[in-house]
Design a protein around this motif. Structure first.
Motif, PDB file in Angstrom:
ATOM      1  N   ALA A   1      19.177  46.797  12.724  1.00 47.17           N
ATOM      2  CA  ALA A   1      18.496  47.876  13.304  1.00 47.17           C
ATOM      3  C   ALA A   1      19.183  48.607  14.426  1.00 47.17           C
ATOM      4  CB  ALA A   1      17.064  47.366  13.556  1.00 47.17           C
ATOM      5  N   PRO A   2      20.148  49.091  14.541  1.00 46.70           N
ATOM      6  CA  PRO A   2      20.631  49.956  15.650  1.00 46.70           C
ATOM      7  C   PRO A   2      19.742  51.059  15.973  1.00 46.70           C
ATOM      8  CG  PRO A   2      21.930  50.532  13.821  1.00 46.70           C
ATOM      9  CD  PRO A   2      21.238  49.413  13.279  1.00 46.70           C
ATOM     10  N   CYS A   3      18.871  51.328  14.916  1.00 52.30           N
ATOM     11  CA  CYS A   3      17.854  52.509  15.267  1.00 52.30           C
ATOM     12  C   CYS A   3      16.903  52.241  16.284  1.00 52.30           C
ATOM     13  CB  CYS A   3      17.094  52.885  13.858  1.00 52.30           C
ATOM     14  SG  CYS A   3      16.381  51.318  13.098  1.00 52.30           S
ATOM     15  N   GLU A   4      16.544  50.729  16.312  1.00 54.56           N
ATOM     16  CA  GLU A   4      15.538  50.226  17.200  1.00 54.56           C
ATOM     17  C   GLU A   4      16.130  50.425  18.540  1.00 54.56           C
ATOM     18  OE1 GLU A   4      13.190  46.848  16.526  1.00 54.56           O
ATOM     19  OE2 GLU A   4      12.757  47.568  14.444  1.00 54.56           O
ATOM     20  N   ALA A   5      17.434  49.689  18.993  1.00 53.54           N
ATOM     21  CA  ALA A   5      18.067  49.836  20.074  1.00 53.54           C
ATOM     22  C   ALA A   5      18.103  51.372  20.710  1.00 53.54           C
ATOM     23  CB  ALA A   5      19.445  49.310  20.114  1.00 53.54           C
ATOM     24  N   SER A   6      18.110  52.361  19.624  1.00 56.57           N
ATOM     25  CA  SER A   6      18.306  53.674  20.262  1.00 56.57           C
ATOM     26  C   SER A   6      17.152  54.460  20.364  1.00 56.57           C
ATOM     27  CB  SER A   6      19.305  54.261  19.213  1.00 56.57           C
ATOM     28  OG  SER A   6      20.627  53.752  18.807  1.00 56.57           O
ATOM     29  N   CYS A   7      16.037  53.800  20.096  1.00 53.93           N
ATOM     30  CA  CYS A   7      14.723  54.421  20.158  1.00 53.93           C
ATOM     31  C   CYS A   7      14.568  54.909  21.602  1.00 53.93           C
ATOM     32  CB  CYS A   7      13.886  53.493  19.656  1.00 53.93           C
ATOM     33  SG  CYS A   7      12.068  54.054  19.911  1.00 53.93           S
ATOM     34  N   VAL A   8      13.933  56.158  21.787  1.00 54.87           N
ATOM     35  CA  VAL A   8      13.705  56.654  23.238  1.00 54.87           C
ATOM     36  C   VAL A   8      12.908  55.561  24.104  1.00 54.87           C
ATOM     37  CG1 VAL A   8      12.867  58.331  24.617  1.00 54.87           C
ATOM     38  CG2 VAL A   8      14.436  58.902  22.611  1.00 54.87           C
ATOM     39  N   MET A   9      11.885  55.075  23.635  1.00 49.09           N
ATOM     40  CA  MET A   9      11.133  54.045  24.185  1.00 49.09           C
ATOM     41  C   MET A   9      11.786  52.678  24.582  1.00 49.09           C
ATOM     42  SD  MET A   9       7.147  54.044  22.731  1.00 49.09           S
ATOM     43  CE  MET A   9       7.441  53.284  21.419  1.00 49.09           C
ATOM     44  N   LYS A  10      12.828  52.505  24.126  1.00 47.32           N
ATOM     45  CA  LYS A  10      13.688  51.368  24.504  1.00 47.32           C
ATOM     46  C   LYS A  10      14.086  51.601  25.689  1.00 47.32           C
ATOM     47  CE  LYS A  10      15.292  47.151  23.477  1.00 47.32           C
ATOM     48  NZ  LYS A  10      14.027  46.121  23.191  1.00 47.32           N
ATOM     49  N   ILE A  11      14.283  52.651  26.362  1.00 44.56           N
ATOM     50  CA  ILE A  11      14.472  52.717  27.821  1.00 44.56           C
ATOM     51  C   ILE A  11      14.034  52.160  28.710  1.00 44.56           C
ATOM     52  CG2 ILE A  11      14.689  54.547  29.614  1.00 44.56           C
ATOM     53  CD1 ILE A  11      15.454  56.959  27.645  1.00 44.56           C
ATOM     54  N   ASN A  12      12.439  52.105  28.383  1.00 48.54           N
ATOM     55  CA  ASN A  12      11.630  51.561  29.737  1.00 48.54           C
ATOM     56  C   ASN A  12      10.607  50.398  28.978  1.00 48.54           C
ATOM     57  OD1 ASN A  12      10.070  53.358  28.643  1.00 48.54           O
ATOM     58  ND2 ASN A  12       9.629  54.216  30.699  1.00 48.54           N
ATOM     59  N   ARG A  13      10.476  50.371  27.614  1.00 54.06           N
ATOM     60  CA  ARG A  13       9.580  49.710  27.055  1.00 54.06           C
ATOM     61  C   ARG A  13      10.203  48.918  25.626  1.00 54.06           C
ATOM     62  NH1 ARG A  13       4.530  52.108  27.079  1.00 54.06           N
ATOM     63  NH2 ARG A  13       5.475  53.500  28.995  1.00 54.06           N
ATOM     64  N   GLU A  14       9.404  48.522  24.679  1.00 59.56           N
ATOM     65  CA  GLU A  14       9.731  47.881  23.543  1.00 59.56           C
ATOM     66  C   GLU A  14       9.808  49.160  22.641  1.00 59.56           C
ATOM     67  OE1 GLU A  14      10.756  44.945  22.233  1.00 59.56           O
ATOM     68  OE2 GLU A  14      10.954  44.301  24.121  1.00 59.56           O
ATOM     69  N   SER A  15      10.863  49.076  21.592  1.00 61.76           N
ATOM     70  CA  SER A  15      10.959  50.144  20.668  1.00 61.76           C
ATOM     71  C   SER A  15      10.009  50.320  19.574  1.00 61.76           C
ATOM     72  CB  SER A  15      12.459  50.040  20.068  1.00 61.76           C
ATOM     73  OG  SER A  15      12.500  48.935  19.223  1.00 61.76           O
ATOM     74  N   VAL A  16       9.866  51.227  18.917  1.00 58.46           N
ATOM     75  CA  VAL A  16       9.000  51.172  17.686  1.00 58.46           C
ATOM     76  C   VAL A  16       9.569  50.321  16.636  1.00 58.46           C
ATOM     77  CG1 VAL A  16       8.438  52.562  15.604  1.00 58.46           C
ATOM     78  CG2 VAL A  16       8.449  53.766  18.071  1.00 58.46           C
ATOM     79  N   ALA A  17       8.692  49.539  15.810  1.00 55.05           N
ATOM     80  CA  ALA A  17       8.917  48.529  15.105  1.00 55.05           C
ATOM     81  C   ALA A  17       9.624  49.167  13.641  1.00 55.05           C
ATOM     82  CB  ALA A  17       7.976  47.589  14.752  1.00 55.05           C
ATOM     83  N   ILE A  18      10.548  49.961  13.733  1.00 51.58           N
ATOM     84  CA  ILE A  18      11.218  50.813  12.799  1.00 51.58           C
ATOM     85  C   ILE A  18      11.623  49.957  11.666  1.00 51.58           C
ATOM     86  CG2 ILE A  18      12.889  52.491  11.963  1.00 51.58           C
ATOM     87  CD1 ILE A  18      13.258  53.025  15.139  1.00 51.58           C
ATOM     88  N   LYS A  19      12.303  48.874  11.771  1.00 50.86           N
ATOM     89  CA  LYS A  19      12.834  47.947  10.684  1.00 50.86           C
ATOM     90  C   LYS A  19      11.625  47.174   9.859  1.00 50.86           C
ATOM     91  CE  LYS A  19      15.561  43.962   9.585  1.00 50.86           C
ATOM     92  NZ  LYS A  19      16.664  42.859  10.152  1.00 50.86           N
ATOM     93  N   GLY A  20      10.596  46.944  10.652  1.00 50.77           N
ATOM     94  CA  GLY A  20       9.226  46.231  10.002  1.00 50.77           C
ATOM     95  C   GLY A  20       8.525  47.354   9.230  1.00 50.77           C
ATOM     96  N   ILE A  21       8.633  48.534   9.833  1.00 56.56           N
ATOM     97  CA  ILE A  21       7.745  49.618   8.945  1.00 56.56           C
ATOM     98  C   ILE A  21       8.589  49.976   7.652  1.00 56.56           C
ATOM     99  CG2 ILE A  21       7.210  52.147   8.905  1.00 56.56           C
ATOM    100  CD1 ILE A  21       6.549  51.551  12.241  1.00 56.56           C
ATOM    101  N   GLU A  22       9.867  50.328   7.717  1.00 54.43           N
ATOM    102  CA  GLU A  22      10.737  50.428   6.656  1.00 54.43           C
ATOM    103  C   GLU A  22      10.593  49.095   5.625  1.00 54.43           C
ATOM    104  OE1 GLU A  22      15.373  51.406   5.547  1.00 54.43           O
ATOM    105  OE2 GLU A  22      14.935  49.815   7.179  1.00 54.43           O
ATOM    106  N   ARG A  23      10.738  47.771   6.089  1.00 51.56           N
ATOM    107  CA  ARG A  23      10.306  46.876   5.037  1.00 51.56           C
ATOM    108  C   ARG A  23       8.916  46.830   4.445  1.00 51.56           C
ATOM    109  NH1 ARG A  23      10.947  40.814   5.374  1.00 51.56           N
ATOM    110  NH2 ARG A  23       9.788  40.298   3.657  1.00 51.56           N
ATOM    111  N   THR A  24       8.143  47.182   5.065  1.00 50.46           N
ATOM    112  CA  THR A  24       6.765  47.394   4.588  1.00 50.46           C
ATOM    113  C   THR A  24       6.603  48.530   3.495  1.00 50.46           C
ATOM    114  OG1 THR A  24       5.809  46.483   6.650  1.00 50.46           O
ATOM    115  CG2 THR A  24       4.331  47.505   5.158  1.00 50.46           C
ATOM    116  N   ILE A  25       7.239  49.497   3.893  1.00 53.49           N
ATOM    117  CA  ILE A  25       7.151  50.839   3.021  1.00 53.49           C
ATOM    118  C   ILE A  25       7.591  50.406   1.725  1.00 53.49           C
ATOM    119  CG2 ILE A  25       7.994  53.105   2.537  1.00 53.49           C
ATOM    120  CD1 ILE A  25       8.114  53.523   5.632  1.00 53.49           C
ATOM    121  N   ILE A  26       8.748  49.872   1.753  1.00 52.47           N
ATOM    122  CA  ILE A  26       9.763  49.376   0.388  1.00 52.47           C
ATOM    123  C   ILE A  26       9.081  48.373  -0.419  1.00 52.47           C
ATOM    124  CG2 ILE A  26      11.306  47.830   1.745  1.00 52.47           C
ATOM    125  CD1 ILE A  26      11.639  50.231  -1.625  1.00 52.47           C
ATOM    126  N   ASP A  27       8.466  47.462   0.377  1.00 49.04           N
ATOM    127  CA  ASP A  27       7.503  46.105  -0.331  1.00 49.04           C
ATOM    128  C   ASP A  27       6.416  46.916  -0.916  1.00 49.04           C
ATOM    129  OD1 ASP A  27       9.444  44.493   0.367  1.00 49.04           O
ATOM    130  OD2 ASP A  27       8.357  43.272   1.716  1.00 49.04           O
TER     131      ASP A  27
END
Length: 485
Positions: A108-134
Motif C-alpha cells: 500500500a504505497p498509496c497509503e504512505a502517499s495519502c495527503v493526510m499522512k503528513i500529520n495524521r493517519e492515512s485513509v484505510a485505502i487497502k482495507g477499503i479496496e479489500r472490502t470492495i472486492i470481497d
C-alpha cells in the motif's frame, strides 16, 4: 469529497484479525474485510484532495509513490461512503485486474502517499479496496471477461504470476487465443507458492484463475519452457510470446559453511509448505519443528518465514536485520509522500511476540560464517554485532557472537531472472534482467515481449499488474501492425 470533515471525526480503523494466540496454530487467513458500515465510515475520511498523491504511481529512487495502476482511489472511497459498492467495484476494476490480490498483499504505497499522512493517519485505502472486492465476489458482480469476437492469432504467456495473469486477461479480452504456461503444478506463481496461505488464501488465487479459464484462457501447468517446450515450438505455434517469469533467482550468501545441511533459501521453504498444504506432496524435506531457526533478511519474505516456522512448531526464531533499529515514530512526517522510516511490526512479529514475549528481530547483525559440524549439519552462525556511529551510520565493532541454529533460512531478496530460460529463448539479459523498455516491452527477439519482475527486477504486485496490462497493449499493436502490412 465524502463526509465534510470526516477525516477529523473518525479515526483510521484496521481490518479485523484473529487473536494472535489462536491463529498461530493453523494456516487459515488471519485477516478479514470491513463490514459495510465500517467501510463507509472509513471512506468518509477521504478528503478528495486537489492533487491525490495516492494515485501518482511514480518511482522515487527505489521507492514507489502512490499507486502505479492509477486506481481512482478518491472516487471509489466516496462511492463506498455513499454505500454504492457496485459502482465502486466497477471503477476499481477499470484500472486493476486483480484487486483481490492487491487488497490482500500489496504494501500500500498509496497509503504512505495519502495527503493526510503528513500529520495524521492515512485513509484505510487497502482495507477499503479489500472490502470492495470481497463484496463484489459475495454479490456475484465479478464475471469472466469473455471477448465478443475470437481472433485467429495465438499468444503464449510464460509464467502465471500477477504480470502473466494480467497480460493473459487483457489479451483474451481483445479476442486472442491465450495459453499460459506454468512450471508448477498450479497457476499463480509466487501468489500461490511464495506467499503463505494465512496472508493470501490460495482459494482467492484459484477463484480468479477459474474466472480466467471461464473467459477462455488455457493454462498448461507442469510445463517448463526450454525443457518441455522449445523456442522453435513457440515460434511455430504462436504469433507472440510474453515472458512473465518473475525475478525468481534467490540471492545467496556464499560464506564459509554455506553448503552445510539445514541452510536453505526462504522460497524453497515457503514453497514446500504450500505444496504440503495443497497436498501436492506428502514429504517434508525442510522442517522447523523443534528447531532453533535463524532467518537472515528483514523484508516481507523474512517475516513470512517467521510466521510459517512458528506454525511449523519451531523452538525459537531469530530474524537477522543488519540495519539499525528504526524509531517507532516521528513528531512530523518529513518523508512524505514516501513511506516514513519507522519501525513496523508485521503480522509475524506480532505473533511471535504474543507467544514468546519478545520480538524475533535482532538489529545491527552481520552474518560472518556458518558453523557446521563434522557430519555437515549446520549448528549455528557466527555474526558480528554492529553499533550506531555518532553520525547515524553503522560500523562493526569486531565483537563476534555465536548464535545456535538448526535451520537457517536465507531471505535476502532475489537477484534476477532464471538464466537457463532466458538462454533457451535467446533473450538478451543485462544485470540479470531481460532487456526491454516500457515503450513497447519488446525484447531482442522479434515477437518476444517481457513484463513484470523478469524485466524490472524484484518489485511489487501492483507494478507487475501494471506491466502485464501494458505489455498486452504492446502485443496487440504488434500483431495489428503485422496484419495490415
Amino acid at each position: 469529497m465524502g463526509e465534510f470533515k470526516g477525516f477529523m471525526k473518525y479515526d483510521k480503523q484496521k481490518l479485523a484479525e484473529m487473536p494472535l494466540e489462536t491463529r498461530i496454530h493453523h494456516y487459515e487467513a488471519y485477516q478479514s474485510r470491513f463490514s459495510q458500515e465500517d467501510a463507509q465510515q472509513q471512506g468518509a475520511r477521504c478528503m478528495d484532495c486537489g492533487t491525490p498523491f495516492c494515485q501518482v504511481g511514480e518511482m522515487v529512487e527505489r521507492e514507489t509513490v502512490g499507486c502505479p495502476l492509477g486506481n481512482y482511489i478518491p472516487e471509489w472511497n466516496d462511492l463506498v461512503y455513499r454505500g454504492d459498492f457496485k459502482t465502486a467495484y466497477e471503477r476499481l476494476a477499470e484500472t486493476n485486474n486483480f484487486p483481490d490480490f492487491t487488497g490482500y498483499v500489496c504494501p500500500a504505497p498509496c497509503e504512505a502517499s495519502c495527503v493526510m499522512k503528513i500529520n495524521r493517519e492515512s485513509v484505510a485505502i487497502k482495507g477499503i479496496e479489500r472490502t470492495i472486492i470481497d463484496e463484489a465476489f459475495e454479490q456475484g458482480w465479478v464475471k469472466p471477461k469473455t471477448p465478443s469476437v475470437r481472433r485467429d492469432e495465438k499468444v503464449a504467456i510464460i509464467g502465471s504470476g500477477p504480470a502473466g495473469l494480467a497480460a493473459a486477461e487483457e489479451l483474451n479480452a481483445l479476442g486472442y487465443q491465450v495459453v499460459v504456461y506454468e512450471k508448477n503444478e498450479k497457476p499463480g506463481g509466487l501468489l500461490t507458492y511464495g506467499i503463505p496461505n494465512m496472508k493470501l488464501d490460495k482459494e482467492v488465487v484459484f477463484r480468479r484463475v477459474r474466472l480466467l479459464e471461464d473467459a477462455g484462457i488455457t493454462f498448461q501447468c507442469n510445463v517448463e519452457i526450454g525443457k518441455d517446450v522449445s523456442k522453435s515450438e513457440l515460434d511455430e505455434t504462436y504469433d507472440a510470446v510474453v515472458v512473465c517469469t518473475g525475478a525468481e533467482k534467490p540471492r545467496d550468501l556464499p560464506l564459509e559453511g554455506r553448503m552445510g545441511r539445514g541452510i536453505h533459501f526462504a522460497m524453497d521453504y515457503l514453497t514446500e509448505q504450500t505444496q504440503l498444504l495443497l497436498n501436492e506432496t506428502d514429504t517434508q524435506t525442510i522442517s522447523a519443528q523443534g528447531k532453533k531457526v535463524v532467518v537472515i533478511g528483514d523484508g516481507d519474505t523474512g517475516a513470512d518465514c517467521v510466521a510459517t516456522a512458528l506454525r511449523d512448531g519451531c523452538e525459537s526464531i531469530i530474524q537477522f536485520n543488519r540495519k539499525a533499529r528504526k524509531p517507532e515514530s516521528f513528531e512530523f512526517n518529513y518523508s512524505w509522500p514516501l513511506a516514513q522510516p519507522v519501525l513496523k511490526k508485521d503480522y509475524a512479529h506480532q505473533e511471535y511476540e504474543a507467544k514468546y514475549g519478545q520480538e524475533p528481530r535482532a538489529y545491527g547483525i552481520q552474518t560472518m560464517r556458518f558453523d557446521v559440524d563434522e557430519l555437515g549439519d549446520v549448528r549455528g552462525i557466527y555474526a558480528q554485532v554492529q553499533r550506531d556511529h555518532a553520525d547515524g551510520t553503522i560500523v562493526g565493532d569486531d565483537r563476534e557472537i555465536f548464535i545456535p541454529a538448526d535451520l537457517v533460512l536465507l531471505a535476502i531478496g532475489f537477484e534476477g531472472v532464471n538464466a537457463p530460460l532466458a538462454h533457451a529463448l535467446q533473450l538478451k539479459v543485462e544485470r540479470q534482467k531481460i532487456v526491454a523498455d516500457t515503450k513497447d516491452y519488446r525484447t531482442n527477439q522479434s515477437k518476444y515481449f517481457v513484463a513484470g519482475d523478469a524485466r524490472r527486477g524484484q518489485s511489487l504486485v501492483v507494478w507487475a499488474i501494471k506491466e502485464g496490462r501494458e505489455v498486452a497493449q504492446s502485443v496487440h499493436r504488434y500483431i495489428a501492425d503485422k496484419v495490415f502490412i
